[in-house]
Design an enzyme around this catalytic site. Structure first.
Site, PDB file in Angstrom:
ATOM      1  N   GLU A 272       0.834  -1.379   0.063  1.00  0.00           N
ATOM      2  CA  GLU A 272       0.031   0.084  -0.230  1.00  0.00           C
ATOM      3  C   GLU A 272       0.816   1.260   0.171  1.00  0.00           C
ATOM      4  OE1 GLU A 272      -3.181   2.138   3.073  1.00  0.00           O
ATOM      5  OE2 GLU A 272      -2.000   0.717   3.603  1.00  0.00           O
ATOM      6  N   LYS A 330      -9.699   2.058  -2.698  1.00  0.00           N
ATOM      7  CA  LYS A 330     -10.078   1.442  -1.524  1.00  0.00           C
ATOM      8  C   LYS A 330     -11.295   1.895  -1.268  1.00  0.00           C
ATOM      9  CE  LYS A 330      -8.327   1.337   3.471  1.00  0.00           C
ATOM     10  NZ  LYS A 330      -7.336   1.782   4.519  1.00  0.00           N
ATOM     11  N   CYS A 380      -5.474  -2.475   3.132  1.00  0.00           N
ATOM     12  CA  CYS A 380      -5.046  -2.420   4.625  1.00  0.00           C
ATOM     13  C   CYS A 380      -6.230  -3.036   5.286  1.00  0.00           C
ATOM     14  CB  CYS A 380      -4.983  -1.069   5.030  1.00  0.00           C
ATOM     15  SG  CYS A 380      -4.204  -0.730   6.476  1.00  0.00           S
TER      16      CYS A 380
END
Length: 506
Positions: A272, A330, A380
């Site tokens: 990320e 995301k 994440c």
């Protein structure tokens, strides 16, 4: 009003413990419970740590139950997610006392769900056997955990059911009922003991559940599909205080290009925000070096930021090479770290976190197709949301890929806890789970939750592994994930309450 009035009495060897001793025992049990999670992994400790709380609920009124549950849950969350203070203080710009105060207040919010569950469980607990009361109480606490997982964007971290990864015998239940259902089993088994079921009855139940879990572990819920895929994970190990340093940015960019050239996989994965720039700001020279390293048949997926035509910044994963064009944005953002929740703009402005005003990606996004596989990408702590991952599998993902940067939390339990969550997602979906992180834990788990390979934390490394895509659905995925588990628990709760009401009318 005395403290005694707010706490239930605990009887030990025929004597009632003082109220201060009751409070200390319950709080100490809660503070010790995170030991059951990674990196320690003492899965067997969590049901034991729940016993003081459940013993207290056995003889408590609703108000006392609320206090007892809060005394247990507040130190549980404060210890278990205390690493959040590192991001707030060391990298977010808050003074350490303010950072710990913020985490303590956050733990108050998380503990409030347990307190509410305890009060309702005692208020509405069915009369009758210890078994019925244990099952009902477990269902109410599980419902509170489910709500905690989505209310105010949700924070399901440290949910009890996440602690039972192999070698726990309860790991076999993940493909059936997911982590929520496993948490229910923990509460129910501990409750049978605490609420007074004779050992000659609860011991066979515990042994039966453990044996059934072992049998379920041997079930092959999905089948291989397509040829295996060679994947290379790059762990750059860039300290968080260097990641946004403009003087070091060029060095880190070129070093990652060099690492890509050393890989062998058909798919190369960087973590990320491995390139902490907008994608359009990445130098053409970097793309040129990467293109030479990849050749014509390979792909690299790297973390960066993108900006759409409306100016919205997104945390993204972008592909270069054969599988391009591909990008993932995301979907589930981190409050305060990536956006400001309503009414908390004052706190958000007190932080100094780069690229923290972001927008979410679309709920449904394309898979990354490499070779004969289709990877569902997530970023994440999206891994903490079981229904998000289960939905990707229902849509056709053959394996799961997570990109993370946990350097925000330094050398804490956050890295190991995050990897354990990924392992649970692998077990729930019977899909391989692979994660590339900046500082660790980078590695993978197969469809049975077995460790494929992991890299040492905080060390620049490359990991070469092979991923076998899978086809088919576990019962947990097929019956709509946590929604299906909650539907079963609602039916169970109604049945218990209904029987109690019928009995009372007679």
């Amino acid at each position: 009003m005395s403290v005694t009035a707010w706490l239930p009495r605990l009887i030990l060897r025929g004597r009632a413990l003082p109220s201060w001793a009751v409070a200390c025992l319950i709080a100490a049990a809660g503070a010790s419970a995170p030991w059951a999670f990674a990196p320690t992994g003492a899965y067997w400790w969590l049901p034991l740590a729940l016993l003081p709380l459940l013993f207290a609920l056995k003889q408590a009124n609703p108000r006392q139950a609320l206090v007892a549950a809060f005394l247990w849950a507040w130190p549980y969350f404060l210890v278990g997610v205390g690493w959040l203070s590192v991001a707030l203080a060391r990298y977010g710009g808050l003074p350490w006392p303010a950072a710990w105060a913020a985490v303590a207040l956050f733990a108050v919010y998380l503990a409030a769900w347990w307190a509410l569950a305890a009060g309702l469980a005692v208020r509405w607990s069915p009369a009758g056997s210890a078994f019925r009361r244990a099952v009902f109480t477990a269902a109410v606490f599980t419902a509170a955990e489910w709500v905690r997982g989505w209310a105010f964007t949700g924070f399901p971290w440290l949910s009890p059911g996440l602690s039972q990864t192999p070698p726990s015998p309860l790991a076999g239940f993940y493909p059936l009922v997911g982590s929520l259902g496993v948490g229910f089993l923990l509460f129910a088994l501990a409750g049978m003991i605490a609420f007074g079921m004779p050992w000659r009855r609860w011991l066979p139940v515990v042994l039966l559940v453990a044996a059934l879990g072992g049998v379920l572990r041997s079930v092959e819920w999905t089948r291989p599909v397509g040829a295996p895929l060679a994947v290379s994970l790059i762990q750059p190990a860039i300290p968080q205080d260097q990641k946004w340093d403009g003087a070091l940015l060029g060095r880190h960019l070129w070093r990652q290009a060099e690492l890509i050239a050393q890989t062998r996989g058909t798919l190369v994965v960087l973590p990320e925000t491995s390139l902490p720039l907008l994608d359009v700001q990445i130098p053409n020279e970097w793309h040129g070096l990467v293109a030479q390293a990849l050749g014509e048949d390979r792909t690299v997926l790297y973390g960066t930021f993108t900006r759409d035509e409306a100016g919205v910044i997104r945390n993204s994963a972008v592909a270069q090479g054969k599988a391009a064009p591909f990008s993932y944005h995301k979907r589930h953002l981190v409050p305060f770290g990536e956006y400001s929740p309503p009414l908390f703009g004052w706190f958000f402005r007190a932080l100094s976190i780069p690229m923290s005003n972001q927008g979410p990606g679309a709920p449904l996004q394309p898979f990354l197709h490499v070779g004969e596989t289709a990877a569902a990408v997530d970023i994440c702590y999206e891994s903490a949301f079981a229904d998000l991952i289960a939905g990707d599998v229902r849509a056709g993902a053959t394996w799961l890929l997570n990109l993370s940067n946990l350097a925000w939390y330094d050398r804490s339990a956050a890295q190991a806890q995050h990897a354990q969550i990924g392992r649970v997602r692998a077990l729930e979906t019977a899909r391989p789970w692979v994660q590339a992180t900046n500082t660790g834990v980078s590695g993978g788990f197969d469809a049975d939750g077995r460790v494929l390979a992991v890299l040492p934390e905080w060390r620049e490394s490359i990991l070469e592994l092979t991923v076998q895509g899978r086809h088919g659905e576990t019962p947990f995925v097929r019956f709509y994930g946590e929604m299906g588990t909650m539907a079963l628990l609602v039916l169970l709760t109604v049945a218990l309450r209904g029987k109690n009401l019928l009995g009372s009318r007679r």
